[in-house]
Design a protein around this motif. Sequence first.
Motif, PDB file in Angstrom:
ATOM      1  N   ALA A 155       0.835  -1.207   0.000  1.00  0.00           N
ATOM      2  CA  ALA A 155       0.000   0.000   0.000  1.00  0.00           C
ATOM      3  C   ALA A 155       0.869   1.256   0.000  1.00  0.00           C
ATOM      4  CB  ALA A 155      -0.943  -0.014   1.203  1.00  0.00           C
ATOM      5  N   ALA A 156       1.929   1.253   0.810  1.00  0.00           N
ATOM      6  CA  ALA A 156       2.815   2.426   0.888  1.00  0.00           C
ATOM      7  C   ALA A 156       3.566   2.617  -0.433  1.00  0.00           C
ATOM      8  CB  ALA A 156       3.807   2.253   2.035  1.00  0.00           C
ATOM      9  N   VAL A 157       3.995   1.514  -1.050  1.00  0.00           N
ATOM     10  CA  VAL A 157       4.719   1.597  -2.329  1.00  0.00           C
ATOM     11  C   VAL A 157       3.786   2.135  -3.420  1.00  0.00           C
ATOM     12  CG1 VAL A 157       5.821   0.202  -4.148  1.00  0.00           C
ATOM     13  CG2 VAL A 157       6.389  -0.202  -1.729  1.00  0.00           C
ATOM     14  N   ALA A 158       2.556   1.627  -3.436  1.00  0.00           N
ATOM     15  CA  ALA A 158       1.590   2.085  -4.448  1.00  0.00           C
ATOM     16  C   ALA A 158       1.304   3.571  -4.274  1.00  0.00           C
ATOM     17  CB  ALA A 158       0.300   1.265  -4.347  1.00  0.00           C
ATOM     18  N   ALA A 159       1.135   4.012  -3.030  1.00  0.00           N
ATOM     19  CA  ALA A 159       0.845   5.440  -2.781  1.00  0.00           C
ATOM     20  C   ALA A 159       2.018   6.306  -3.231  1.00  0.00           C
ATOM     21  CB  ALA A 159       0.549   5.655  -1.295  1.00  0.00           C
ATOM     22  N   ALA A 160       3.232   5.864  -2.927  1.00  0.00           N
ATOM     23  CA  ALA A 160       4.414   6.654  -3.300  1.00  0.00           C
ATOM     24  C   ALA A 160       4.550   6.728  -4.822  1.00  0.00           C
ATOM     25  CB  ALA A 160       5.661   6.039  -2.674  1.00  0.00           C
ATOM     26  N   LEU A 161       4.320   5.615  -5.511  1.00  0.00           N
ATOM     27  CA  LEU A 161       4.474   5.616  -6.981  1.00  0.00           C
ATOM     28  C   LEU A 161       3.353   6.398  -7.659  1.00  0.00           C
ATOM     29  CD1 LEU A 161       5.773   1.981  -7.605  1.00  0.00           C
ATOM     30  CD2 LEU A 161       7.032   4.124  -7.933  1.00  0.00           C
ATOM     31  N   ARG A 162       2.170   6.338  -7.070  1.00  0.00           N
ATOM     32  CA  ARG A 162       1.036   7.093  -7.634  1.00  0.00           C
ATOM     33  C   ARG A 162       1.337   8.595  -7.613  1.00  0.00           C
ATOM     34  NH1 ARG A 162      -2.918   4.412  -4.800  1.00  0.00           N
ATOM     35  NH2 ARG A 162      -3.158   2.771  -6.349  1.00  0.00           N
ATOM     36  N   ALA A 163       2.142   9.027  -6.636  1.00  0.00           N
ATOM     37  CA  ALA A 163       2.459  10.461  -6.489  1.00  0.00           C
ATOM     38  C   ALA A 163       3.614  10.900  -7.391  1.00  0.00           C
ATOM     39  CB  ALA A 163       2.796  10.751  -5.026  1.00  0.00           C
ATOM     40  N   VAL A 164       4.236   9.966  -8.103  1.00  0.00           N
ATOM     41  CA  VAL A 164       5.353  10.331  -8.988  1.00  0.00           C
ATOM     42  C   VAL A 164       4.793  11.017 -10.239  1.00  0.00           C
ATOM     43  CG1 VAL A 164       7.130   9.367 -10.532  1.00  0.00           C
ATOM     44  CG2 VAL A 164       6.921   8.520  -8.180  1.00  0.00           C
ATOM     45  N   PRO A 165       5.277  12.229 -10.563  1.00  0.00           N
ATOM     46  CA  PRO A 165       4.777  12.908 -11.764  1.00  0.00           C
ATOM     47  C   PRO A 165       5.026  12.045 -13.014  1.00  0.00           C
ATOM     48  CG  PRO A 165       6.155  14.383 -10.447  1.00  0.00           C
ATOM     49  CD  PRO A 165       6.285  13.019  -9.840  1.00  0.00           C
ATOM     50  N   GLY A 166       3.989  11.903 -13.832  1.00  0.00           N
ATOM     51  CA  GLY A 166       4.135  11.096 -15.053  1.00  0.00           C
ATOM     52  C   GLY A 166       3.667   9.666 -14.894  1.00  0.00           C
ATOM     53  N   VAL A 167       3.428   9.234 -13.665  1.00  0.00           N
ATOM     54  CA  VAL A 167       2.859   7.894 -13.482  1.00  0.00           C
ATOM     55  C   VAL A 167       1.357   7.997 -13.729  1.00  0.00           C
ATOM     56  CG1 VAL A 167       2.360   6.060 -11.803  1.00  0.00           C
ATOM     57  CG2 VAL A 167       4.666   7.012 -11.975  1.00  0.00           C
ATOM     58  N   LEU A 168       0.880   7.263 -14.738  1.00  0.00           N
ATOM     59  CA  LEU A 168      -0.515   7.396 -15.173  1.00  0.00           C
ATOM     60  C   LEU A 168      -1.451   6.527 -14.355  1.00  0.00           C
ATOM     61  CD1 LEU A 168       0.153   7.019 -19.019  1.00  0.00           C
ATOM     62  CD2 LEU A 168       0.034   9.141 -17.692  1.00  0.00           C
ATOM     63  N   ASN A 169      -0.919   5.397 -13.928  1.00  0.00           N
ATOM     64  CA  ASN A 169      -1.775   4.417 -13.264  1.00  0.00           C
ATOM     65  C   ASN A 169      -0.877   3.454 -12.495  1.00  0.00           C
ATOM     66  OD1 ASN A 169      -4.033   2.954 -12.605  1.00  0.00           O
ATOM     67  ND2 ASN A 169      -4.173   1.893 -14.575  1.00  0.00           N
ATOM     68  N   VAL A 170      -1.436   2.903 -11.454  1.00  0.00           N
ATOM     69  CA  VAL A 170      -0.670   1.941 -10.665  1.00  0.00           C
ATOM     70  C   VAL A 170      -1.507   0.679 -10.529  1.00  0.00           C
ATOM     71  CG1 VAL A 170       0.063   1.489  -8.286  1.00  0.00           C
ATOM     72  CG2 VAL A 170       0.784   3.582  -9.414  1.00  0.00           C
ATOM     73  N   VAL A 171      -0.896  -0.468 -10.811  1.00  0.00           N
ATOM     74  CA  VAL A 171      -1.614  -1.739 -10.716  1.00  0.00           C
ATOM     75  C   VAL A 171      -0.919  -2.602  -9.664  1.00  0.00           C
ATOM     76  CG1 VAL A 171      -2.274  -3.841 -11.979  1.00  0.00           C
ATOM     77  CG2 VAL A 171      -2.256  -1.626 -13.159  1.00  0.00           C
ATOM     78  N   GLU A 172      -1.686  -3.073  -8.697  1.00  0.00           N
ATOM     79  CA  GLU A 172      -1.112  -3.930  -7.649  1.00  0.00           C
ATOM     80  C   GLU A 172      -1.479  -5.377  -7.924  1.00  0.00           C
ATOM     81  OE1 GLU A 172      -2.378  -0.911  -4.173  1.00  0.00           O
ATOM     82  OE2 GLU A 172      -1.522  -2.802  -3.437  1.00  0.00           O
ATOM     83  N   THR A 173      -0.512  -6.257  -7.758  1.00  0.00           N
ATOM     84  CA  THR A 173      -0.788  -7.677  -7.977  1.00  0.00           C
ATOM     85  C   THR A 173       0.082  -8.532  -7.060  1.00  0.00           C
ATOM     86  OG1 THR A 173      -0.626  -9.496  -9.581  1.00  0.00           O
ATOM     87  CG2 THR A 173       0.786  -7.615  -9.979  1.00  0.00           C
ATOM     88  N   GLY A 174      -0.401  -9.718  -6.817  1.00  0.00           N
ATOM     89  CA  GLY A 174       0.419 -10.718  -6.124  1.00  0.00           C
ATOM     90  C   GLY A 174       1.047 -11.634  -7.162  1.00  0.00           C
ATOM     91  N   LEU A 175       1.552 -12.754  -6.690  1.00  0.00           N
ATOM     92  CA  LEU A 175       2.123 -13.751  -7.601  1.00  0.00           C
ATOM     93  C   LEU A 175       1.053 -14.774  -7.955  1.00  0.00           C
ATOM     94  CD1 LEU A 175       5.668 -14.341  -6.067  1.00  0.00           C
ATOM     95  CD2 LEU A 175       4.818 -12.468  -7.487  1.00  0.00           C
ATOM     96  N   GLY A 176       1.080 -15.200  -9.197  1.00  0.00           N
ATOM     97  CA  GLY A 176       0.013 -16.072  -9.695  1.00  0.00           C
ATOM     98  C   GLY A 176       0.454 -17.500  -9.917  1.00  0.00           C
ATOM     99  N   GLY A 177      -0.509 -18.297 -10.361  1.00  0.00           N
ATOM    100  CA  GLY A 177      -0.288 -19.732 -10.564  1.00  0.00           C
ATOM    101  C   GLY A 177      -0.004 -20.071 -12.019  1.00  0.00           C
ATOM    102  N   ASP A 178      -0.070 -21.370 -12.293  1.00  0.00           N
ATOM    103  CA  ASP A 178       0.206 -21.888 -13.630  1.00  0.00           C
ATOM    104  C   ASP A 178      -0.799 -21.366 -14.665  1.00  0.00           C
ATOM    105  OD1 ASP A 178       2.114 -23.465 -12.402  1.00  0.00           O
ATOM    106  OD2 ASP A 178       0.971 -25.335 -12.592  1.00  0.00           O
ATOM    107  N   ALA A 179      -0.380 -21.320 -15.898  1.00  0.00           N
ATOM    108  CA  ALA A 179      -1.327 -21.110 -16.997  1.00  0.00           C
ATOM    109  C   ALA A 179      -2.310 -22.282 -16.990  1.00  0.00           C
ATOM    110  CB  ALA A 179      -0.569 -21.071 -18.320  1.00  0.00           C
TER     111      ALA A 179
END
Length: 342
Positions: free
Chosen positions: A307-331
Motif C-alpha cells: 500500500a505504501a509503495v503504491a501510494a508513493a508511486l502514484r504520487a510520482v509525476p508522469g505515473v498514469l496508473n498503478v496496478v497492484e498484484t500478487g504472484l500467480g499460478g500456472d497457466a
Amino acid sequence: MTAMLEARGGALRAVAQAQPNIALIKYWGKRDIALNLPVVGSLSITLDALWTRTEVSFEPELTVDRLLLNGREETKQLRRATACLDLLRARAGVDWRAQIVSTNNFPTGAGLASSASGFAALALAGDAALGLGLTRAELSVLARRCSGSAARSIFGGYVEWALGQRADGEDSVARPILDAEAWPLSVVVAITSTAEKEIGSTEGMNRTAETSPFQRAWIDTQEADLAEARAAIIARDFERLAAISEHSCLKMHALALAARPGLLYWNGATVTAMHCVRQLRAQGVPVFFTIDAGPQLKAVCLPSAAAAVAAALRAVPGVLNVVETGLGGDACVLDVPELVAE
Ligand code: 2P0
C-alpha cells in the motif's frame, strides 16, 4: 478424431489463460534466432492480476489463420501465432486453420510482457483444442519457440528458464523453482505510458548482440546472477533478492543502452520512479524495482509494504496508473469459452 469432432460440433476449440511474468534475472539475447534459443538463462515471477485469455478454434472451412487481439484483427503477431499453431498441427496431423480470439486485461506491447502471457495461453489453448496432452515442459518449449519469455509463463510462482546445451533447444525449457504461496511477494506496476514501444524486444536484443560492446560480459556474468537469485529465493532473503534483481535489470539496460543506436526504454517518469523506490528502500521499506523493454516500472515488495509503495508511486509525476498484484499460478485451460468475450 471423428468422435472428438462430433462432440465439439465440427470445430476443435479450447480456451486458456496465462499471466505475464516479470524477469528478476533478465533474458536478453539469442544464440539461435530460428529456434529462439537464449544466450543466457533467466529467472522470473509470474503475476496474478494481469492475464491473457485466448480461444483457439480450428475449423475445416477456414483457409487462413485469423487473430483477433483485444477485439481487433491483428496482422503483426499473426505470423508468430501461425508458427506456433503449425508446430501443434504437425504433431496432431491436422491441417485446419484456426480462429484465435485473444484478450489482455492490460496494455499490449508496452513492456508488460503481453507476448509472454499471449504465447503461453496460445500454446495451452492450441494443445487443448487438438487434444494433444503435451506435458508442461513440452508446452514451455513450444511457447519459447514463439516468444522466449512465454516459456516461463507456463508456470506460476518463481520460475527459471534454463539456457540449455542442446543445439535443437529441447532442453531450453522453464521449470518452477518455488510456488507463489511459499513466498508471497507483491508487485506494484507503475504505468508511465500506454503507447506500444517503438522497438520490440526481438529487434532490440538482436541489435544489442550485434553492436553492444558489453555483450560478452553480460553472458559471462549471468550464471553467477542466477545462482545468487536462486539462493535468495530458497532462503526467502528479500534484501539479497533486491540487490541481485536491481543489478540484473540495470545491467541489461546498460547493455542495451550501449547498442548502436542505443536502446533507451525509459522515459522521465520511469527514472523518477526508480529514485522513488530507492528512497523508500533507504527509509527501510522492503522494495526494489525492475524494468523490462518498455517504460513501466515494476516495484517488487513484501505484501505488508504494497500500500505504501503504491501510494508513493502514484504520487510520482508522469505515473498514469498503478496496478497492484500478487504472484500467480500456472497457466490453465478454462472451461468457459464466454470468458474470452468479456
Ligand atoms: C525478460 N524481456 O527476461 C526480458 C527482459 C524484456 C526485457 O523477455 O524475441 O518478448 O519474443 O523471445 O520474450 C521480452 O522479450 O522476446 C523479454 P522474443 P520476448 O523478460
